[in-house]
Scaffold this motif. Structure first.
Motif, PDB file in Angstrom:
ATOM      1  N   LEU A   1       0.822  -1.211   0.000  1.00  0.00           N
ATOM      2  CA  LEU A   1       0.000   0.000   0.000  1.00  0.00           C
ATOM      3  C   LEU A   1       0.856   1.261   0.000  1.00  0.00           C
ATOM      4  N   CYS A   2       1.951   1.224   0.738  1.00  0.00           N
ATOM      5  CA  CYS A   2       2.849   2.384   0.798  1.00  0.00           C
ATOM      6  C   CYS A   2       3.536   2.643  -0.537  1.00  0.00           C
TER       7      CYS A   2
ATOM      8  N   VAL B   1      -1.408   6.073   2.189  1.00  0.00           N
ATOM      9  CA  VAL B   1      -1.302   5.214   3.376  1.00  0.00           C
ATOM     10  C   VAL B   1      -0.099   5.592   4.237  1.00  0.00           C
TER      11      VAL B   1
ATOM     12  N   LYS C   1      -0.662   8.381   6.661  1.00  0.00           N
ATOM     13  CA  LYS C   1      -1.559   7.930   7.739  1.00  0.00           C
ATOM     14  C   LYS C   1      -0.787   7.106   8.764  1.00  0.00           C
TER      15      LYS C   1
ATOM     16  N   TYR D   1      -3.523   4.713  10.852  1.00  0.00           N
ATOM     17  CA  TYR D   1      -3.823   3.591   9.968  1.00  0.00           C
ATOM     18  C   TYR D   1      -3.605   2.296  10.732  1.00  0.00           C
TER      19      TYR D   1
ATOM     20  N   ALA E   1      -4.699  -3.800   6.319  1.00  0.00           N
ATOM     21  CA  ALA E   1      -3.825  -3.761   5.148  1.00  0.00           C
ATOM     22  C   ALA E   1      -4.129  -4.859   4.126  1.00  0.00           C
TER      23      ALA E   1
ATOM     24  N   ASN F   1      -7.339  -4.114   2.345  1.00  0.00           N
ATOM     25  CA  ASN F   1      -7.165  -2.953   1.468  1.00  0.00           C
ATOM     26  C   ASN F   1      -6.369  -3.296   0.215  1.00  0.00           C
TER      27      ASN F   1
END
Length: 144
Positions: free
Chosen positions: A106-107, A114, A117, A123, A128, A131
């Motif tokens: 995600l990063c 993300v 956050k 977060y 994760a 998502n």
């Protein structure tokens, strides 16, 4: 029902007993897989160290590096628990490693926002994996 002394002995034996025989059996049974695992962890460590050496004061990179290091540590600790016969604990630690890997995925896409956050402690790592699955197309990931 066992008395206090019997229960205390059982717990004491579990906590401080030498588990070498159990470990030897697992290591023998999974020798090839353990060798493959070690090879992957060495490669992961080398890649992480190269990334970590490139941080140069970049706070975002430092956060990502910390997560990467956590994944490696969690994987190694999970394997150590597994070969010691602690399957449930190993599985729980493996789940944490998978969540951290999903977090890194995600990063990797700045559009998702993300990483900021995470840096603001807003977060939850527990989200994760879901998502990543929900955004698999956006992330160009193959769900299959």
């Amino acid at each position: 029902m066992p008395d206090y002394e019997d229960i205390a002995k059982a717990i004491t034996d579990e906590v401080i007993s030498d588990k070498n025989e159990i470990r030897k059996k697992y290591i023998t049974a999974f020798k090839s897989e353990i060798g493959t695992f070690i090879d992957y962890m060495v490669k992961a460590y080398i890649s992480w160290k190269e990334y970590d050496n490139s941080i140069n004061g970049d706070e975002k990179k430092a956060y990502v590096s910390g997560i990467m290091n956590s994944v490696i540590s969690l994987q190694v600790q999970s394997m150590e628990l597994f070969v010691s016969g602690h399957h449930i604990a190993a599985g729980n630690m493996q789940r944490q490693a998978i969540e951290a890997i999903a977090l890194l995925i995600l990063c990797s896409d700045n559009r998702l926002g993300v990483l900021p956050k995470i840096m603001e402690n807003k977060y939850s790592t527990n989200k994760a994996v879901d998502n990543v699955l929900a955004r698999a197309n956006d992330l160009n990931l193959n769900k299959g």
